[in-house]
Enzyme design. Structure first.
Site, PDB file in Angstrom:
ATOM      1  N   GLU A 175      10.136   6.291  -2.058  1.00 25.74           N
ATOM      2  CA  GLU A 175      11.161   6.508  -0.998  1.00 25.74           C
ATOM      3  C   GLU A 175      12.124   5.817  -0.390  1.00 25.74           C
ATOM      4  OE1 GLU A 175       7.841   4.058   1.593  1.00 25.74           O
ATOM      5  OE2 GLU A 175       6.442   5.352   1.085  1.00 25.74           O
TER       6      GLU A 175
ATOM      7  N   ASN B  22       7.421   8.473  -5.890  1.00 24.52           N
ATOM      8  CA  ASN B  22       7.106   8.850  -4.771  1.00 24.52           C
ATOM      9  C   ASN B  22       8.184   9.477  -3.971  1.00 24.52           C
ATOM     10  OD1 ASN B  22       3.875   9.703  -4.671  1.00 24.52           O
ATOM     11  ND2 ASN B  22       4.813   7.203  -3.265  1.00 24.52           N
TER      12      ASN B  22
ATOM     13  N   HIS C  86       1.392  12.649   4.098  1.00 25.00           N
ATOM     14  CA  HIS C  86       0.616  12.342   5.190  1.00 25.00           C
ATOM     15  C   HIS C  86       1.006  12.812   6.179  1.00 25.00           C
ATOM     16  CE1 HIS C  86      -0.190   7.861   3.555  1.00 25.00           C
ATOM     17  NE2 HIS C  86       0.501   8.069   2.779  1.00 25.00           N
TER      18      HIS C  86
ATOM     19  N   GLU D  91      -1.513  10.393  -1.870  1.00 29.62           N
ATOM     20  CA  GLU D  91      -1.830   9.595  -0.522  1.00 29.62           C
ATOM     21  C   GLU D  91      -2.247  10.168   1.266  1.00 29.62           C
ATOM     22  OE1 GLU D  91       1.711   6.827   0.205  1.00 29.62           O
ATOM     23  OE2 GLU D  91       2.430   7.055  -1.599  1.00 29.62           O
TER      24      GLU D  91
ATOM     25  N   ASP E 130      -3.563  12.199   3.818  1.00 28.54           N
ATOM     26  CA  ASP E 130      -4.138  12.242   5.178  1.00 28.54           C
ATOM     27  C   ASP E 130      -3.620  13.232   6.594  1.00 28.54           C
ATOM     28  OD1 ASP E 130      -2.361  10.359   5.894  1.00 28.54           O
ATOM     29  OD2 ASP E 130      -3.344   8.576   5.836  1.00 28.54           O
TER      30      ASP E 130
HETATM   31  O1  G3I Z   1      -2.751  -8.737   3.648  1.00 32.23           O
HETATM   32  C1  G3I Z   1      -2.455  -9.683   5.159  1.00 32.23           C
HETATM   33  C2  G3I Z   1      -3.134 -10.770   6.074  1.00 32.23           C
HETATM   34  O2  G3I Z   1      -3.719 -11.874   5.264  1.00 32.23           O
HETATM   35  C3  G3I Z   1      -3.105 -10.626   7.113  1.00 32.23           C
HETATM   36  O3  G3I Z   1      -3.084 -11.557   8.316  1.00 32.23           O
HETATM   37  C4  G3I Z   1      -2.421  -9.059   8.154  1.00 32.23           C
HETATM   38  C5  G3I Z   1      -1.130  -9.821   9.403  1.00 32.23           C
HETATM   39  O4  G3I Z   1      -0.794  -8.823   9.211  1.00 32.23           O
HETATM   40  O5  G3I Z   1      -0.538  -8.361   7.192  1.00 32.23           O
HETATM   41  C6  G3I Z   1      -2.927  -8.025   6.013  1.00 32.23           C
HETATM   42  O6  G3I Z   1      -1.720  -7.224   5.212  1.00 32.23           O
HETATM   43  C7  G3I Z   1      -0.928  -6.083   5.592  1.00 32.23           C
HETATM   44  C8  G3I Z   1      -1.473  -5.185   4.403  1.00 32.23           C
HETATM   45  O7  G3I Z   1      -1.510  -4.017   5.294  1.00 32.23           O
HETATM   46  C9  G3I Z   1      -2.732  -5.550   4.454  1.00 32.23           C
HETATM   47  O8  G3I Z   1      -4.062  -4.517   4.731  1.00 32.23           O
HETATM   48  C10 G3I Z   1       0.052  -6.265   6.605  1.00 32.23           C
HETATM   49  O9  G3I Z   1       0.754  -6.733   7.375  1.00 32.23           O
HETATM   50  C11 G3I Z   1       0.387  -4.361   6.313  1.00 32.23           C
HETATM   51  O10 G3I Z   1       1.412  -4.012   6.924  1.00 32.23           O
HETATM   52  C12 G3I Z   1      -0.102  -3.324   5.207  1.00 32.23           C
HETATM   53  O11 G3I Z   1       0.222  -2.124   5.732  1.00 32.23           O
HETATM   54  C13 G3I Z   1      -0.072  -1.017   4.556  1.00 32.23           C
HETATM   55  C14 G3I Z   1       1.821  -0.424   4.388  1.00 32.23           C
HETATM   56  O12 G3I Z   1       1.681   0.118   3.575  1.00 32.23           O
HETATM   57  C15 G3I Z   1       2.624  -1.399   4.350  1.00 32.23           C
HETATM   58  O13 G3I Z   1       3.940  -0.661   3.774  1.00 32.23           O
HETATM   59  C16 G3I Z   1      -0.942  -0.218   4.344  1.00 32.23           C
HETATM   60  O14 G3I Z   1      -2.134  -1.297   4.281  1.00 32.23           O
HETATM   61  C17 G3I Z   1      -1.009   0.904   3.176  1.00 32.23           C
HETATM   62  O15 G3I Z   1      -1.703   1.743   3.678  1.00 32.23           O
HETATM   63  C18 G3I Z   1       0.607   1.521   3.773  1.00 32.23           C
HETATM   64  O16 G3I Z   1       0.909   1.622   2.209  1.00 32.23           O
HETATM   65  C19 G3I Z   1       1.837   3.208   2.755  1.00 32.23           C
HETATM   66  C20 G3I Z   1       2.374   3.046   1.048  1.00 32.23           C
HETATM   67  O17 G3I Z   1       2.350   2.146   0.125  1.00 32.23           O
HETATM   68  C21 G3I Z   1       3.121   3.478   1.154  1.00 32.23           C
HETATM   69  N1  G3I Z   1       3.515   4.984   1.580  1.00 32.23           N
HETATM   70  C22 G3I Z   1       3.489   4.899   3.143  1.00 32.23           C
HETATM   71  C23 G3I Z   1       1.518   4.397   2.837  1.00 32.23           C
HETATM   72  C24 G3I Z   1       1.815   4.058   4.871  1.00 32.23           C
HETATM   73  O18 G3I Z   1       2.417   3.405   4.975  1.00 32.23           O
END
Ligand code: G3I
Length: 302
Positions: free
Chosen positions: A127, A169, A206, A235, A237
């Site tokens: 990105e 990516n 996405h 990725e 969806d």
């Molecule tokens: O693990 C913590 C937890 O301990 C905490 O209590 C909670 C509170 O917000 O957060 C949890 O972490 C979260 C993590 O996912 C695990 O669930 C983060 O806040 C959250 O921001 C994070 O989101 C991820 C996101 O990337 C972050 O940028 C998504 O799961 C994940 O699907 C998403 O994936 C990205 C790719 O890496 C890159 N391309 C876009 C894609 C979608 O956004």
């Protein structure tokens, strides 16, 4: 064939999913994932904040949970991701200039050496381009270390693990008419001309109402492949999961010989980062959605 992975394998491709370590104890999730997919991407566990929470102290506990589950279940692994403006640990966010550049290099070396020879593809850089019509690089702390940060990341990655395919990516790069797509294309063309080691381009895919699927996606994949790189859908969806759109995406990959495979970004709708869009192939109860059947039929050739 009766599973997505086996159906994709008929044409030498894979069909993967993102896996979250903390969901593997959910037997419905783990059963579907083990049965249907033959490639795995860690949804968050191989990112910078997870693997190097303190500077110089690497932690592969969660990453290895995903990695080992994948390998024990006969799946290949895509590494995601080494250099990214997001999900940086606090110590990295506070760095700039040559110190940040060195930290990026050290991070790539640390993570890739742990998995040396064991990762099919790495998303080396994620990105790096701005949204909108500018075609510019995204402003980030990494970009502010100098415009060459991307090629330095790729050269570092090639030396760290020569056996991994090295991917760039991004998202909103599927429609050939978008400025961001053209900017990414110009970068890859330049890298190939100058011998910067890049092997593949990942199209996150996405799709939603704001950035919908367009049938020129196939043209995009073909044009990148013609530069001499592999392409992958990394990725996937789709908002609402329309069966016809899923089938179109699969057929676009199948139409391009250098399209390595497809990864969907989660198993059930409830596992999705945007579950309100119900964008995936399985319902929350684990049953197959119409989109699943459309994907399987397309992979089976019809
Ligand atoms: O693990 C913590 C937890 O301990 C905490 O209590 C909670 C509170 O917000 O957060 C949890 O972490 C979260 C993590 O996912 C695990 O669930 C983060 O806040 C959250 O921001 C994070 O989101 C991820 C996101 O990337 C972050 O940028 C998504 O799961 C994940 O699907 C998403 O994936 C990205 C790719 O890496 C890159 N391309 C876009 C894609 C979608 O956004």
């Amino acid at each position: 064939e009766s599973t997505l992975g086996a159906a994709a394998a008929q044409s030498g491709r894979y069909f993967g999913t993102a896996i979250a370590a903390n969901r593997l104890s959910d037997s419905t999730y783990a059963t579907i994932a083990a049965r249907e997919f033959d490639s795995v991407t860690a949804e968050n566990e191989m990112k910078i904040d997870a693997t190097q929470p303190q500077r110089g102290q690497f932690n592969f506990t969660a990453a290895d949970r995903v990695y080992n589950w994948a390998v024990q279940n006969g799946k290949q692994v895509r590494g995601h991701t080494l250099a990214w403006h997001s999900q940086q640990p606090g110590w990295m966010q506070s760095l700039s200039g040559s110190a940040l550049r060195q930290a990026m290099i050290d991070h790539i070396n640390g993570v890739m050496s742990h998995y040396k020879g064991r990762i099919a593809q790495w998303d080396v850089v994620n990105e790096a381009f701005a949204d909108g019509s500018s075609g510019a690089r995204r402003d980030s702390n990494l970009q502010r270390t100098g415009n060459d940060w991307i090629e330095v990341a790729f050269r570092t990655a090639r030396a760290a693990d020569p056996s991994a395919k090295l991917c760039y990516n991004d998202y909103n790069v599927e429609d050939w008419t978008w400025a961001k797509t053209q900017a990414m294309y110009a970068m890859v063309r330049d890298f190939k001309q100058r011998g910067v080691p890049i092997d593949c381009v990942g199209f996150q895919s996405h799709f939603n109402s704001g950035s919908p699927y367009n049938s020129n996606f196939r043209t995009t994949l073909q044009n990148f492949a013609a530069l001499g790189v592999d392409v992958a859908i990394t990725e996937l969806d789709i908002q609402g999961a329309p069966a016809s759109t899923y089938a179109n995406v699969v057929n676009d990959c199948l139409a391009v010989s250098r399209c390595l495979g497809i990864t969907v970004w989660g198993v059930r709708d409830s596992d999705s980062w945007r579950s309100e869009h119900t964008p995936l192939l399985f319902n929350n109860d684990g049953s197959k959605k119409p989109a699943y059947t459309a994907v399987l039929n397309a992979l089976n050739g019809g």
